[in-house]
Design a protein around this motif. Structure first.
Motif, short mmCIF file in Angstrom:
data_model
loop_
_atom_site.label_atom_id
_atom_site.label_comp_id
_atom_site.label_asym_id
_atom_site.label_seq_id
_atom_site.Cartn_x
_atom_site.Cartn_y
_atom_site.Cartn_z
N UNK A 47 0.83 -1.20 0.00
CA UNK A 47 0.00 0.00 0.00
C UNK A 47 0.86 1.25 0.00
N UNK A 48 1.96 1.23 0.75
CA UNK A 48 2.88 2.37 0.75
C UNK A 48 3.50 2.56 -0.62
N UNK A 49 3.85 1.45 -1.27
CA UNK A 49 4.42 1.54 -2.62
C UNK A 49 3.40 2.12 -3.60
N UNK A 65 11.62 6.33 -0.15
CA UNK A 65 10.33 7.00 -0.04
C UNK A 65 9.24 6.01 0.37
N UNK A 66 9.30 4.79 -0.17
CA UNK A 66 8.32 3.77 0.20
C UNK A 66 8.46 3.41 1.67
N UNK A 67 9.69 3.26 2.14
CA UNK A 67 9.93 2.94 3.54
C UNK A 67 9.40 4.05 4.45
N UNK A 68 9.64 5.30 4.06
CA UNK A 68 9.16 6.43 4.86
C UNK A 68 7.64 6.45 4.90
N UNK A 69 7.02 6.18 3.77
CA UNK A 69 5.55 6.16 3.72
C UNK A 69 4.99 5.06 4.61
#
Length: 218
Positions: A47-49, A65-69
């Motif tokens: 979902x973050x991706x 950015x995906x990890x941060x999200x």
């Protein structure tokens, strides 16, 4: 298990297909093909991706950015998705797999083959066209960027064909089989999704395809 997306709209999530939740359904033939058996971490990171792919495009979005999200460290993300292609594959399986299952569920209230085709075309073809023309670089969801995402697309396409095959099983087909005709229907619809220059052109093609199917399928 149902995971709510909450009030924030995620563009490449099931919001594209007209749904507001991801559903992890009971095992059946179709969900096995789509590989919907995802862990909580895989669902969360997928979902973050999706959110980052919508914001920046598939090729420009980064794992950082995906990890941060997702609210996790990069090593935690990499433990689940080893690279961006794997993250894209997870996103494809989650979004398209849940869409296939949702269409199948919606078919329970459909009275005839025509209504089933309308639901399939609207939620899996027209919605996909809208996605391709509204999000940066969203064509990667159809063309992929690596082996993992290519495999995810193959699996979800197989699920789409299995779904249409199911709708054709009791039809009086002549000179073909439900499996072969489902392959033709899905292939034609998905090619039109990619090649149509406008939404109107796609809708016109799908209307003609539907008429042809109803003639052949009786």
């Amino acid at each position: 298990m149902i995971i709510s997306l909450g009030p924030r709209k995620i563009g490449l999530s099931l919001a594209i297909y007209g749904f507001s939740q991801f559903v992890n359904p009971p095992l059946n033939e179709i969900t096995i093909i789509v590989n919907m058996e995802m862990t909580k971490s895989e669902q969360k990171f997928a979902m973050a991706a999706l959110a980052m792919f919508q914001k920046f495009g598939v090729r420009k979005a980064t794992m950082e950015e995906i990890a941060a999200e997702a609210g996790v460290s990069k090593p935690t993300l990499y433990a689940t998705f080893r690279n961006k292609d794997a993250a894209l594959a997870g996103s494809i399986r989650l979004a398209k797999g849940a869409a296939v299952t949702a269409v199948r569920d919606a078919w329970k209230g459909a009275d005839d083959l025509g209504q089933k085709l309308d639901l399939f075309f609207d939620r899996l073809v027209v919605a996909g066209f809208d996605m391709l023309h509204s999000a940066p670089d969203a064509n990667a969801f159809d063309t992929a960027i690596g082996e993992a995402s290519k495999a995810a697309i193959r699996d979800t396409r197989a699920a789409e064909k299995a779904l249409v095959t199911e709708a054709l099983m009791d039809r009086p087909l002549i000179g073909t089989t439900p499996e072969a005709y489902a392959d033709f229907i899905v292939t034609a619809a998905m090619q039109a999704k990619r090649q149509s220059e406008s939404r109107e052109d796609l809708l016109a093609f799908l209307a003609e395809l539907k008429r042809s199917v109803l003639v052949v399928a009786g």
